[in-house]
Design a protein around this motif. Structure first.
Motif, PDB file in Angstrom:
ATOM      1  N   LEU A  47       0.836  -1.195   0.000  1.00  0.00           N
ATOM      2  CA  LEU A  47       0.000   0.000   0.000  1.00  0.00           C
ATOM      3  C   LEU A  47       0.874   1.249   0.000  1.00  0.00           C
ATOM      4  O   LEU A  47       1.958   1.252   0.591  1.00  0.00           O
ATOM      5  CB  LEU A  47      -0.904   0.019   1.246  1.00  0.00           C
ATOM      6  N   ILE A  48       0.379   2.302  -0.660  1.00  0.00           N
ATOM      7  CA  ILE A  48       1.009   3.619  -0.588  1.00  0.00           C
ATOM      8  C   ILE A  48       0.018   4.578   0.059  1.00  0.00           C
ATOM      9  O   ILE A  48      -1.134   4.662  -0.355  1.00  0.00           O
ATOM     10  CB  ILE A  48       1.393   4.140  -1.984  1.00  0.00           C
ATOM     11  N   PHE A  73       0.245  -0.570  -7.058  1.00  0.00           N
ATOM     12  CA  PHE A  73      -0.023  -0.758  -5.639  1.00  0.00           C
ATOM     13  C   PHE A  73      -1.235   0.102  -5.250  1.00  0.00           C
ATOM     14  O   PHE A  73      -1.400   1.212  -5.757  1.00  0.00           O
ATOM     15  CB  PHE A  73       1.172  -0.327  -4.782  1.00  0.00           C
ATOM     16  N   PRO A  74      -2.080  -0.371  -4.326  1.00  0.00           N
ATOM     17  CA  PRO A  74      -3.195   0.469  -3.859  1.00  0.00           C
ATOM     18  C   PRO A  74      -2.670   1.785  -3.284  1.00  0.00           C
ATOM     19  O   PRO A  74      -1.648   1.808  -2.598  1.00  0.00           O
ATOM     20  CB  PRO A  74      -3.847  -0.385  -2.772  1.00  0.00           C
ATOM     21  N   ILE A  75      -3.372   2.873  -3.574  1.00  0.00           N
ATOM     22  CA  ILE A  75      -2.979   4.202  -3.093  1.00  0.00           C
ATOM     23  C   ILE A  75      -4.109   4.816  -2.277  1.00  0.00           C
ATOM     24  O   ILE A  75      -5.244   4.897  -2.752  1.00  0.00           O
ATOM     25  CB  ILE A  75      -2.622   5.144  -4.262  1.00  0.00           C
ATOM     26  N   LEU A  76      -3.785   5.261  -1.073  1.00  0.00           N
ATOM     27  CA  LEU A  76      -4.724   5.974  -0.202  1.00  0.00           C
ATOM     28  C   LEU A  76      -4.238   7.411  -0.069  1.00  0.00           C
ATOM     29  O   LEU A  76      -3.130   7.655   0.396  1.00  0.00           O
ATOM     30  CB  LEU A  76      -4.784   5.310   1.169  1.00  0.00           C
ATOM     31  N   LEU A  77      -5.063   8.362  -0.504  1.00  0.00           N
ATOM     32  CA  LEU A  77      -4.701   9.767  -0.417  1.00  0.00           C
ATOM     33  C   LEU A  77      -5.181  10.379   0.895  1.00  0.00           C
ATOM     34  O   LEU A  77      -6.305  10.108   1.345  1.00  0.00           O
ATOM     35  CB  LEU A  77      -5.317  10.556  -1.581  1.00  0.00           C
ATOM     36  N   LEU A  78      -4.326  11.208   1.501  1.00  0.00           N
ATOM     37  CA  LEU A  78      -4.683  11.958   2.698  1.00  0.00           C
ATOM     38  C   LEU A  78      -4.722  13.437   2.345  1.00  0.00           C
ATOM     39  O   LEU A  78      -3.822  13.931   1.676  1.00  0.00           O
ATOM     40  CB  LEU A  78      -3.637  11.744   3.801  1.00  0.00           C
ATOM     41  N   THR A  79      -5.756  14.122   2.801  1.00  0.00           N
ATOM     42  CA  THR A  79      -5.828  15.548   2.492  1.00  0.00           C
ATOM     43  C   THR A  79      -6.822  16.268   3.385  1.00  0.00           C
ATOM     44  O   THR A  79      -7.727  15.644   3.949  1.00  0.00           O
ATOM     45  CB  THR A  79      -6.241  15.764   1.024  1.00  0.00           C
ATOM     46  N   ALA A  80      -6.629  17.568   3.501  1.00  0.00           N
ATOM     47  CA  ALA A  80      -7.580  18.400   4.234  1.00  0.00           C
ATOM     48  C   ALA A  80      -8.713  18.854   3.328  1.00  0.00           C
ATOM     49  O   ALA A  80      -9.683  19.466   3.787  1.00  0.00           O
ATOM     50  CB  ALA A  80      -6.864  19.616   4.814  1.00  0.00           C
ATOM     51  N   ALA A 114      -9.202  -2.708   4.134  1.00  0.00           N
ATOM     52  CA  ALA A 114     -10.077  -2.859   2.973  1.00  0.00           C
ATOM     53  C   ALA A 114      -9.284  -2.855   1.673  1.00  0.00           C
ATOM     54  O   ALA A 114      -9.523  -3.680   0.778  1.00  0.00           O
ATOM     55  CB  ALA A 114     -11.120  -1.740   2.957  1.00  0.00           C
ATOM     56  N   LEU A 115      -8.330  -1.946   1.567  1.00  0.00           N
ATOM     57  CA  LEU A 115      -7.544  -1.836   0.335  1.00  0.00           C
ATOM     58  C   LEU A 115      -6.633  -3.043   0.132  1.00  0.00           C
ATOM     59  O   LEU A 115      -6.488  -3.537  -0.987  1.00  0.00           O
ATOM     60  CB  LEU A 115      -6.719  -0.555   0.345  1.00  0.00           C
ATOM     61  N   THR A 116      -6.016  -3.506   1.202  1.00  0.00           N
ATOM     62  CA  THR A 116      -5.091  -4.631   1.047  1.00  0.00           C
ATOM     63  C   THR A 116      -5.833  -5.939   0.821  1.00  0.00           C
ATOM     64  O   THR A 116      -5.307  -6.840   0.170  1.00  0.00           O
ATOM     65  CB  THR A 116      -4.161  -4.757   2.266  1.00  0.00           C
ATOM     66  N   ARG A 117      -7.074  -6.057   1.322  1.00  0.00           N
ATOM     67  CA  ARG A 117      -7.868  -7.253   1.033  1.00  0.00           C
ATOM     68  C   ARG A 117      -8.114  -7.380  -0.464  1.00  0.00           C
ATOM     69  O   ARG A 117      -8.135  -8.476  -1.006  1.00  0.00           O
ATOM     70  CB  ARG A 117      -9.210  -7.204   1.765  1.00  0.00           C
ATOM     71  N   ARG A 118      -8.320  -6.251  -1.130  1.00  0.00           N
ATOM     72  CA  ARG A 118      -8.602  -6.276  -2.563  1.00  0.00           C
ATOM     73  C   ARG A 118      -7.437  -6.834  -3.362  1.00  0.00           C
ATOM     74  O   ARG A 118      -7.618  -7.395  -4.440  1.00  0.00           O
ATOM     75  CB  ARG A 118      -8.900  -4.861  -3.076  1.00  0.00           C
ATOM     76  N   SER A 119      -6.226  -6.654  -2.856  1.00  0.00           N
ATOM     77  CA  SER A 119      -5.052  -7.067  -3.625  1.00  0.00           C
ATOM     78  C   SER A 119      -4.527  -8.437  -3.223  1.00  0.00           C
ATOM     79  O   SER A 119      -3.516  -8.888  -3.737  1.00  0.00           O
ATOM     80  CB  SER A 119      -3.926  -6.026  -3.471  1.00  0.00           C
ATOM     81  N   ILE A 120      -5.217  -9.137  -2.296  1.00  0.00           N
ATOM     82  CA  ILE A 120      -4.797 -10.487  -1.918  1.00  0.00           C
ATOM     83  C   ILE A 120      -4.879 -11.391  -3.142  1.00  0.00           C
ATOM     84  O   ILE A 120      -5.845 -11.392  -3.883  1.00  0.00           O
ATOM     85  CB  ILE A 120      -5.682 -11.036  -0.781  1.00  0.00           C
ATOM     86  N   GLY A 121      -3.854 -12.178  -3.335  1.00  0.00           N
ATOM     87  CA  GLY A 121      -3.841 -13.091  -4.468  1.00  0.00           C
ATOM     88  C   GLY A 121      -3.291 -12.460  -5.730  1.00  0.00           C
ATOM     89  O   GLY A 121      -3.216 -13.104  -6.762  1.00  0.00           O
TER      90      GLY A 121
END
Length: 226
Positions: A47-48, A73-80, A114-121
């Motif tokens: 994950l990123i 790789f799954p990407i999760l953005l953080l922002t205000a 949730a994001l890492t479950r999607r990429s299992i396998g």
């Protein structure tokens, strides 16, 4: 689990890094977008996590650059920035999810799970996307399953690539129309069903494990069956 955190706020980095390490995660940190891109290009991450406002290239441009280079790789953005339009821009840039600051660490962990479950396998590298025994080479534009070559048209390739990048998530016809055909979904046409069926026959027909599934009334999902 190995996670790349791209964030220039020292306190935020410390909080996220400490929390993740307490969850037995291995954490790499980049303090600007350019460093983040270099690390993501050289290493494999589950994950990123990236802020949007960054020195160098910002988080949105970073997402686009990563996806353009085949880094999936799954990407999760953080922002205000938390308006609906901001979220749409973030997701359209190639991010998989969006978390508005300030947030509680337990919510961050829920998003990560949730994001890492999607990429299992799946195995995803700079030039290769893979789920189960289905493999897509982005450089040579070739697809194979179980070592058997699968010949796809350009549109079928784009459709399958989108499914693999978003594996485990139900994708609506409207989303496919927008992302693959760049049009507003027309309920009077069956072109999407036709192309999905073309792809399904090519990747699933000769194999016992079916990967591309129809969710009635919702859309389609590429996943490894339980």
């Amino acid at each position: 689990m190995r996670i790349l955190v791209i964030e220039d706020e020292i306190k935020t980095v410390q909080l996220i890094k400490q929390g993740l390490e307490e969850q037995q995660c291995e954490v790499d940190v980049a303090y600007d977008g350019n460093m983040g891109f270099q690390l993501a290009s050289r290493n494999h991450y589950n994950l990123i996590i990236s802020d949007i406002i960054l020195p160098g290239i910002n988080g949105l441009e970073l997402c686009k650059k990563l996806r353009a280079n085949g880094i999936s790789f799954p990407i999760l953005l953080l922002t205000a920035l938390g308006t609906t339009d901001d979220k749409i821009i973030g997701l359209d840039s190639g991010a998989d999810d969006y978390l508005v600051k300030p947030f509680e660490f337990k919510e961050l962990m829920a998003r990560i799970r949730a994001l890492t479950r999607r990429s299992i396998g799946s195995i995803q590298t700079a030039n290769t996307l893979k789920i189960s025994d289905l493999e897509m080479d982005l450089e040579s534009k070739s697809v194979s399953r179980g070592g058997k070559e699968i010949v796809l048209t350009a549109k079928e390739f784009s459709l399958l690539e989108y499914f693999i990048r978003h594996q485990g998530r139900v994708i609506s016809k409207a989303e496919l129309a927008e992302k693959i055909w760049d049009v507003t979904f027309d309920t009077g046409t069956n072109v999407i069903e036709v192309y999905v069926n073309f792809v399904r026959k090519k990747i699933d027909k000769d194999f016992d494990t079916k990967l591309l599934h129809t969710q009635i009334g919702m859309g389609y999902v590429l996943k490894i069956p339980n």
